[in-house]
Design an enzyme around this catalytic site. Sequence first.
Site, mmCIF file in Angstrom:
data_model
loop_
_atom_site.group_PDB
_atom_site.id
_atom_site.type_symbol
_atom_site.label_atom_id
_atom_site.label_comp_id
_atom_site.label_asym_id
_atom_site.label_seq_id
_atom_site.Cartn_x
_atom_site.Cartn_y
_atom_site.Cartn_z
ATOM 1 C CB CYS A 1 -0.893 0.060 1.252
ATOM 2 S SG CYS A 1 -1.952 -1.377 1.494
ATOM 3 C CG ASP B 1 17.195 36.649 -13.362
ATOM 4 O OD1 ASP B 1 17.133 36.347 -14.558
ATOM 5 O OD2 ASP B 1 16.247 37.179 -12.730
#
Length: 498
Positions: free
Chosen positions: A38, A448
């Site tokens: 499971c 950046d």
Amino acid sequence: MQTGMHTDTERCVRAVRSKDARFDGWFFTAVLTTRIYCRPSCPVVPPKPENMTFHPSAAACQQAGFRACKRCRPDTSPGSPEWNLRADLTARAMRLIADGVVDREGVPGLAARLGYSTRQVERQLLAELGAGPLALARAQRAQTARLLIETTPLPMADVAFAAGFSSVRTFNDTVREVFALSPSELRTRVPKSRPAPATRGAAPGTLSLRLPFRTPLHPDNLFGHLAATAVLGVEEWRDGAYRRTLRLPYGHGIVALTPHPDHIACRLTLGDLRDLTVAISRCRRLLDLDADPTAVDDQLRADPLLAPLVDKAPGRRVPRTVDEAEFAVRAVLGQQVSTAAARTHAARLVTAHGVPVDDPEGGLTHLFPSPEALAEVDPQTLAMPRTRRTTLTSLVSRLADGSLGLGVEADWAETRARLLALPGFGPWTADVIAMRALGDPDAFLPTDLGVRRAAGELGLPSTPAALTARAAAWRPWRAYAVQYLWATDSHPINVLPV
């Protein structure tokens, strides 16, 4: 990082008892008394701890003789975030297996791409995952087969073919062994209330699927970025979906991806159904659907200056790519120009050198040109500065001759160094390729302009060196920190299109 979590029995038991969905895909619970495995969030009453064993993969559970639970369907949980976080042999092998390499090239092909012997790869995967590459690929085929059986009206022979099985008999045997049901029994168990996939009037080879993810997922910057930078003919935003063409091993395809609160709707049109597994893998990678947003956000939230950004819109993903070479070319085209100019340059290349495709449902016209096609282009015909022409031609020639690889098997640090050695490649270009093409979750863009502006407004250091030093605390999730910093701007990349 939660590497080897399945070995921490106490922690696994706590996750199972609390039915904690955050750990679905991190490990699997096998129940000794029922011989069923499971996901941690399975809704059934948890077994006694002494009856639980824990495994790192569905394939390991299947190898040990357990079958998949019919309630929680562990094979349909999101993939383990580890394989996109790590850059070691096991993670690179898992990314290649997800991309269908074992089905197409066998284990020798997998080993050759990784630069190791077949025995070394098998030994490493068996030691860490409890299953070798053939078993891992078999588990993936079973998962794809179940998806097709339950969500499409395809005949079973076509399902077997699309899922990568060599014969219908092997397909039938594998499905029975993994799910304890025949393919036809799996299809008849689908609840009648479940909405049928929209296939009426669709082109041949069109399938509608649901791609799961770990919540939360904030779609604005993810789909906003893809839509705002879309290249005419290759990508478009239409009717609430991001659509694009795909170059695939056996042909080409078109995908439409639509965000929903608990899944991504994926509508695929494929020229060859054998490309289904790799198409799904690349779409998941594009949208970063196997990420663990809880781990990411908890780490970034520890910085008091980032915490308000995370709390405002948790679950940001890193928009990536379905074609690493394409993205690298587009990164060069985008050097020191606006988003609109970069799109224009790319669209010219597409019109002149891309492969035409038909799109009855929209406005897509081409595949993005391959490195091989671009390597044959006369540089003098490229409308860009001479230095950028040199950068572009150097990149595509190395991509075309194979001396530079950007695939899922690439070593991040080594590839970044090779990129920086190319003419015209600085840290920004190398790092944006590392972040969005290679998938490095720790890639960072301190130079950046948008990152520096956002950092300054938040009170973070805005010089590259000082910001890099501050960002050490955000590792290994600095690529996600970039998304939160970019999101402070009103640029269209941060807005979900209407």
